[in-house]
Write a protein that holds these residues in place. Structure first.
Motif, PDB file in Angstrom:
ATOM      1  N   TYR A 141       0.849  -1.187   0.000  1.00 58.61           N
ATOM      2  CA  TYR A 141       0.000   0.000   0.000  1.00 58.61           C
ATOM      3  C   TYR A 141       0.892   1.247   0.000  1.00 58.61           C
ATOM      4  O   TYR A 141       1.914   1.300   0.700  1.00 58.61           O
ATOM      5  N   THR A 142       0.494   2.252  -0.804  1.00 57.13           N
ATOM      6  CA  THR A 142       1.188   3.533  -0.804  1.00 57.13           C
ATOM      7  C   THR A 142       0.527   4.433   0.229  1.00 57.13           C
ATOM      8  O   THR A 142      -0.667   4.731   0.147  1.00 57.13           O
ATOM      9  N   VAL A 143       1.307   4.874   1.224  1.00 56.56           N
ATOM     10  CA  VAL A 143       0.756   5.605   2.359  1.00 56.56           C
ATOM     11  C   VAL A 143       1.560   6.883   2.583  1.00 56.56           C
ATOM     12  O   VAL A 143       2.788   6.871   2.521  1.00 56.56           O
ATOM     13  N   TYR A 144       0.861   7.974   2.816  1.00 56.83           N
ATOM     14  CA  TYR A 144       1.519   9.233   3.171  1.00 56.83           C
ATOM     15  C   TYR A 144       0.556  10.099   3.955  1.00 56.83           C
ATOM     16  O   TYR A 144      -0.657   9.831   4.017  1.00 56.83           O
ATOM     17  N   ALA A 145       1.095  11.164   4.554  1.00 58.75           N
ATOM     18  CA  ALA A 145       0.275  12.121   5.298  1.00 58.75           C
ATOM     19  C   ALA A 145       0.341  13.478   4.610  1.00 58.75           C
ATOM     20  O   ALA A 145       1.370  13.861   4.051  1.00 58.75           O
ATOM     21  N   ARG A 146      -0.777  14.199   4.644  1.00 55.34           N
ATOM     22  CA  ARG A 146      -0.835  15.555   4.105  1.00 55.34           C
ATOM     23  C   ARG A 146      -1.213  16.487   5.248  1.00 55.34           C
ATOM     24  O   ARG A 146      -2.255  16.311   5.881  1.00 55.34           O
ATOM     25  N   CYS A 147      -0.337  17.492   5.511  1.00 55.86           N
ATOM     26  CA  CYS A 147      -0.494  18.323   6.694  1.00 55.86           C
ATOM     27  C   CYS A 147      -0.606  19.796   6.311  1.00 55.86           C
ATOM     28  O   CYS A 147      -0.090  20.235   5.279  1.00 55.86           O
ATOM     29  N   ALA A 148      -1.277  20.556   7.165  1.00 55.74           N
ATOM     30  CA  ALA A 148      -1.481  21.985   6.945  1.00 55.74           C
ATOM     31  C   ALA A 148      -1.004  22.773   8.163  1.00 55.74           C
ATOM     32  O   ALA A 148      -1.063  22.291   9.295  1.00 55.74           O
ATOM     33  N   ASP A 149      -0.498  24.010   7.904  1.00 58.10           N
ATOM     34  CA  ASP A 149      -0.163  24.897   9.009  1.00 58.10           C
ATOM     35  C   ASP A 149      -1.282  25.915   9.201  1.00 58.10           C
ATOM     36  O   ASP A 149      -2.301  25.882   8.507  1.00 58.10           O
ATOM     37  N   GLY A 150      -1.079  26.845  10.135  1.00 59.89           N
ATOM     38  CA  GLY A 150      -2.111  27.810  10.439  1.00 59.89           C
ATOM     39  C   GLY A 150      -2.398  28.796   9.329  1.00 59.89           C
ATOM     40  O   GLY A 150      -3.443  29.445   9.308  1.00 59.89           O
ATOM     41  N   ASP A 151      -1.461  28.944   8.369  1.00 59.42           N
ATOM     42  CA  ASP A 151      -1.666  29.865   7.247  1.00 59.42           C
ATOM     43  C   ASP A 151      -2.369  29.196   6.076  1.00 59.42           C
ATOM     44  O   ASP A 151      -2.574  29.840   5.033  1.00 59.42           O
ATOM     45  N   GLY A 152      -2.700  27.918   6.214  1.00 61.91           N
ATOM     46  CA  GLY A 152      -3.385  27.217   5.128  1.00 61.91           C
ATOM     47  C   GLY A 152      -2.458  26.615   4.096  1.00 61.91           C
ATOM     48  O   GLY A 152      -2.897  26.259   3.000  1.00 61.91           O
ATOM     49  N   ASN A 153      -1.157  26.498   4.409  1.00 64.56           N
ATOM     50  CA  ASN A 153      -0.213  25.868   3.487  1.00 64.56           C
ATOM     51  C   ASN A 153      -0.205  24.365   3.719  1.00 64.56           C
ATOM     52  O   ASN A 153      -0.089  23.906   4.861  1.00 64.56           O
TER      53      ASN A 153
END
Length: 560
Positions: free
Chosen positions: A182-194
């Motif tokens: 399985y291909t697994v990753y995380a996508r994260c955001a900071d407080g500025d919406g990046n």
């Protein structure tokens, strides 16, 4: 006099001219007010490199100028906003000043903003491997100038849910229901919406290791009562595919000592209750693989010296409470007496069947084979050296059919003892499939789309249950319910082969399930999403026939 007045006027004009030459140009702001409420659209903390600056126009202003940091003034018309272009990451001060047609220039209004277009750094997901059908905790660590505020986990490019934050680490539990990569990753955001996606990792999911099929259970201790100020032998017999190597006894949450193992796999310890009352007693045992399991708690009622246990010889119930047809079962009883217990006999349905052997002090064991399944009344009758005798409490022993006779397509479970609580493994019901595996019902909601009650459940031995590999989860019967996942507003119909089809309109749902269609709606945890396959959408009347789907299957085997 005229010349004197003239001289005085010339002097005044000269003084005024000198004043004008000494005051800088900005001092002319007294003739026009500066722009007020200078701000940017959105927030002063932004990832927008082209922010729009706004201000309130002062009275008399006919045109404006704008300056970014230490650059040059840019002339604007009589406007109250302006979009700045191509700002670099970092802090910026934007100035605005007003002008009029008389050459007056105001002081500047300004706003300071931070532009940040760089998201947080996100590590690869760990671990790199997992077991099929086992919940795995997946986590990432974030870093960088901008702190991450949220993360979501992606499996094969599908968002499977948000991750919980603990400092700079984000984690969530996920179950892979089939072996493979399985291909697994995380996508994260900071407080500025990046947003930043971490590097993908291939997680290899293997079939459940042989060790994962191992079982180890610690039942409640016995006996269920004792006498104040008299030594009581407390025992427990762990069972399962793993052997017990040690057990410790706990009374009212406190460790009171290790238990000794007998030849039969039973662990015992003598203990004296100094006061009458009720005590919570359990064993804490270690299996041969090093794992520890806390046994089911039992309340032992302790009688005062002059209470119900005045008889010097006391015979408790025998154990175990279940057996298998045509298999030898070893029964154990632990009588207590002020004298030595000399003899015990085993009784089945009121008939003496064998004399029991004393394997250790006041521990007697006897074998018996039940030739037929059913319920039997079993007890021990003992005598001590004073000649006193006592008949033990009767125990109903459930004898199960020969496991070889269990047919595929049967609902199965293990027998429960008298004190099994709601979390005891014996409460779980499985579907025994044609594939030779036992299949889990995720909840009662799924179960009752296939069965009306539990009347057809067959009890099997713990050893037989442990020998079966866990297969795919049972899913909802086709045509039985409407499905909606926790994190989605989409509503699905259920088809054969655990396939879900999304309705495109509410009117189509009503045509299949009626105006009270929401009575048939069930919410499914996101963790069970991978139990299903997403099929084509339902976008026209007649595209889905609920009755046809319901009767397209006769058994759970048809969807496995």
């Amino acid at each position: 006099m005229t010349s004197s007045f003239l001289r005085r006027g010339i002097s005044i004009l000269a003084a005024f001219a000198l004043l004008v030459t000494l005051v800088p140009q900005s001092a002319r702001a007294s003739w026009i007010s500066p722009p007020s409420n200078v701000d940017v659209v959105g927030s002063i903390y932004t990832n927008d490199t082209t922010p729009t600056v706004t201000w309130d126009r002062p009275s008399g202003a006919t045109w404006f100028e704008l300056l970014v940091d230490n650059g040059s003034w840019v002339s604007l018309s009589n406007v109250d906003s302006y979009t700045v272009w191509a700002l670099a990451d970092g802090w910026h001060t934007i100035y605005v000043r007003a002008n009029n047609n008389y050459g007056d220039v105001s002081t500047s209004g300004y706003v300071t903003i931070e532009v940040d277009t760089e998201g947080p750094s996100v590590s690869t997901v760990s671990p790199s491997s997992a077991d099929e059908d086992e919940s795995t905790t997946l986590s990432v660590t974030t870093s960088g100038e901008s702190a991450a505020s949220s993360c979501s986990l992606y499996v094969d490019n599908s968002n499977v849910g948000s991750m919980s934050k603990s400092g700079s680490t984000f984690s969530t539990s996920y179950t892979f229901y089939w072996e493979g990569n399985y291909t697994v990753y995380a996508r994260c955001a900071d407080g500025d919406g990046n947003y930043t996606s971490g590097t993908s990792r291939t997680i290899t999911v293997g079939d459940i290791d042989e060790d994962d099929d191992e079982t180890f259970y610690v039942p409640s201790v016995s006996p269920s009562n004792a006498e104040e100020d008299r030594s009581t032998t407390i025992s427990v017999t762990p069972y399962g595919t793993l052997d017990a190597v040690s057990c410790y006894l706990y009374v009212s949450g406190s460790y009171v000592g290790s238990m000794s193992e007998t030849s039969s796999g039973t662990f015992t310890r003598s203990y004296t209750f100094s006061n009458d009352g009720n005590y919570t007693v359990y064993a804490y045992c270690q299996d041969e693989d090093g794992g520890w399991t806390m046994g089911t708690s039992r309340t032992i009622e302790v009688y005062a010296d002059d209470d119900e246990m005045d008889d010097e010889l006391y015979v408790p119930t025998v154990s175990p409470s279940s057996a298998d047809e045509d298999e030898r079962t070893e029964f154990t009883v632990r009588p207590s007496s002020d004298y030595n217990v000399t003899d015990c006999w085993l009784y089945v349905d009121g008939s003496r069947v064998t004399e029991m052997d004393e394997t250790s002090t006041n521990v007697f064991e006897g074998d018996y084979t039940f030739n037929n399944s059913g319920s039997y009344s079993v007890y021990a009758y003992c005598q001590d050296s004073s000649g006193d005798t006592d008949t033990g409490d009767k125990r109903t022993v459930q004898v199960n059919d020969d496991d070889d006779d269990v047919e595929h397509g049967t609902l199965i479970k293990t027998p429960c003892g008298s004190y099994a609580d709601s979390l005891d493994p014996c409460k779980a019901v499985y579907f025994y499939g044609k594939d030779g595996k036992r299949h889990v019902f995720p909840n009662e909601s799924v179960y009752f789309t296939w069965y009306r009650d539990f009347d057809d459940v067959v009890e099997v031995s713990s050893n037989f249950m442990a020998s079966l590999t866990i297969g795919k989860n049972v899913t909802y019967r086709p045509g039985s319910v409407l499905v909606q996942f926790q994190s989605s507003s989409s509503i699905y119909a259920v088809e054969k082969d655990h396939t879900l089809r999304r309705y495109t309109t509410t009117s189509l749902i009503q045509s299949d399930y009626g105006s009270n269609w929401d009575d048939n709606l069930v919410t499914v945890p996101d963790s069970l999403y991978s139990n299903y396959t997403i099929g084509s959408v339902i976008d026209s009347t007649g595209d889905y026939d609920r009755d046809d789907e319901y009767y397209s299957v006769d058994s759970i085997d048809d969807i496995l």
